[in-house]
Design a protein around this motif. Structure first.
Motif, PDB file in Angstrom:
ATOM      1  N   LEU A   1       0.856  -1.188   0.000  1.00 47.23           N
ATOM      2  CA  LEU A   1       0.000   0.000   0.000  1.00 47.23           C
ATOM      3  C   LEU A   1       0.894   1.240   0.000  1.00 47.23           C
TER       4      LEU A   1
ATOM      5  N   GLN B   1      -0.430  -7.819  -4.726  1.00 46.21           N
ATOM      6  CA  GLN B   1      -1.362  -6.691  -4.708  1.00 46.21           C
ATOM      7  C   GLN B   1      -0.601  -5.372  -4.567  1.00 46.21           C
ATOM      8  N   VAL B   2      -0.934  -4.440  -5.424  1.00 44.00           N
ATOM      9  CA  VAL B   2      -0.443  -3.064  -5.316  1.00 44.00           C
ATOM     10  C   VAL B   2      -1.653  -2.151  -5.161  1.00 44.00           C
ATOM     11  N   THR B   3      -1.655  -1.389  -4.090  1.00 39.85           N
ATOM     12  CA  THR B   3      -2.751  -0.474  -3.813  1.00 39.85           C
ATOM     13  C   THR B   3      -2.194   0.930  -3.666  1.00 39.85           C
ATOM     14  N   VAL B   4      -2.740   1.858  -4.437  1.00 43.52           N
ATOM     15  CA  VAL B   4      -2.291   3.252  -4.409  1.00 43.52           C
ATOM     16  C   VAL B   4      -3.435   4.109  -3.891  1.00 43.52           C
ATOM     17  N   SER B   5      -3.220   4.729  -2.756  1.00 43.35           N
ATOM     18  CA  SER B   5      -4.260   5.579  -2.170  1.00 43.35           C
ATOM     19  C   SER B   5      -4.089   7.020  -2.646  1.00 43.35           C
TER      20      SER B   5
ATOM     21  N   ARG C   1      -1.435  -6.780 -15.121  1.00 46.44           N
ATOM     22  CA  ARG C   1      -2.185  -6.381 -13.936  1.00 46.44           C
ATOM     23  C   ARG C   1      -3.677  -6.552 -14.174  1.00 46.44           C
TER      24      ARG C   1
ATOM     25  N   THR D   1      -3.781   0.782  -9.092  1.00 43.62           N
ATOM     26  CA  THR D   1      -4.161  -0.250  -8.130  1.00 43.62           C
ATOM     27  C   THR D   1      -4.641  -1.501  -8.846  1.00 43.62           C
ATOM     28  N   ALA D   2      -4.023  -2.628  -8.520  1.00 40.21           N
ATOM     29  CA  ALA D   2      -4.340  -3.897  -9.189  1.00 40.21           C
ATOM     30  C   ALA D   2      -3.513  -5.014  -8.565  1.00 40.21           C
TER      31      ALA D   2
ATOM     32  N   PRO E   1      -3.727   6.288  -8.277  1.00 40.28           N
ATOM     33  CA  PRO E   1      -4.751   5.354  -7.777  1.00 40.28           C
ATOM     34  C   PRO E   1      -5.207   4.358  -8.845  1.00 40.28           C
ATOM     35  N   GLU E   2      -5.216   4.761 -10.094  1.00 34.76           N
ATOM     36  CA  GLU E   2      -5.646   3.846 -11.155  1.00 34.76           C
ATOM     37  C   GLU E   2      -4.631   2.751 -11.448  1.00 34.76           C
TER      38      GLU E   2
ATOM     39  N   ALA F   1      -7.223  -5.156 -12.304  1.00 31.75           N
ATOM     40  CA  ALA F   1      -7.946  -4.380 -11.305  1.00 31.75           C
ATOM     41  C   ALA F   1      -9.329  -4.998 -11.103  1.00 31.75           C
TER      42      ALA F   1
END
Length: 122
Positions: free
Chosen positions: A11, A117-121, A38, A91-92, A88-89, A40
């Motif tokens: 994250l 998992q890669v999550t971008v806030s 990836r 994220t996937a 954020p896009e 999503a």
């Protein structure tokens, strides 16, 4: 046959950087062109980047061109995806894959990792 294991996901905040790795075991990685894909939530899996056996040729999808860099270390049997200026896009779940074919984007990939998992806030 080659076995692939991804690592390095996590994250992060928008604008941050992250590097994911793909370690191979079994057959030597230099026998394969490699790709990062990836997926999503609610979307199809798509290619992000790919690299030739020697590392001399690379491919990037338009949305990551200039932000992501794919590389490989055949001596370490590892492929990397350096991701900068994350959005954020991005994220996937990120998967690495190996192909016995020739070509980078329009080729069938034969072996797949389990994903990271890669999550971008924002």
């Amino acid at each position: 046959q080659v076995h692939l294991v991804e690592s390095g996901g996590g994250l992060v905040q928008a604008g941050d950087s992250l590097r994911v790795s793909c370690a191979a075991s079994g057959r030597t990685l230099s026998n394969y062109a490699m790709g990062w894909f990836r997926q999503a939530p609610g979307k199809e899996r798509g290619i992000v980047a790919a690299i030739s056996r020697s590392g001399g040729s690379t491919y990037y999808t338009d949305s990551v061109e200039g932000r992501f860099t794919i590389s490989r270390d055949n001596a370490k049997n590892t492929v990397y995806l350096q991701m900068n200026s994350l959005k954020p896009e991005d994220t996937a779940v990120y998967y690495c894959a190996a192909t016995e074919g020739y070509g980078l984007a329009n080729v069938r990939y034969d072996y797949w990792g389990q994903g990271t998992q890669v999550t971008v806030s924002s």
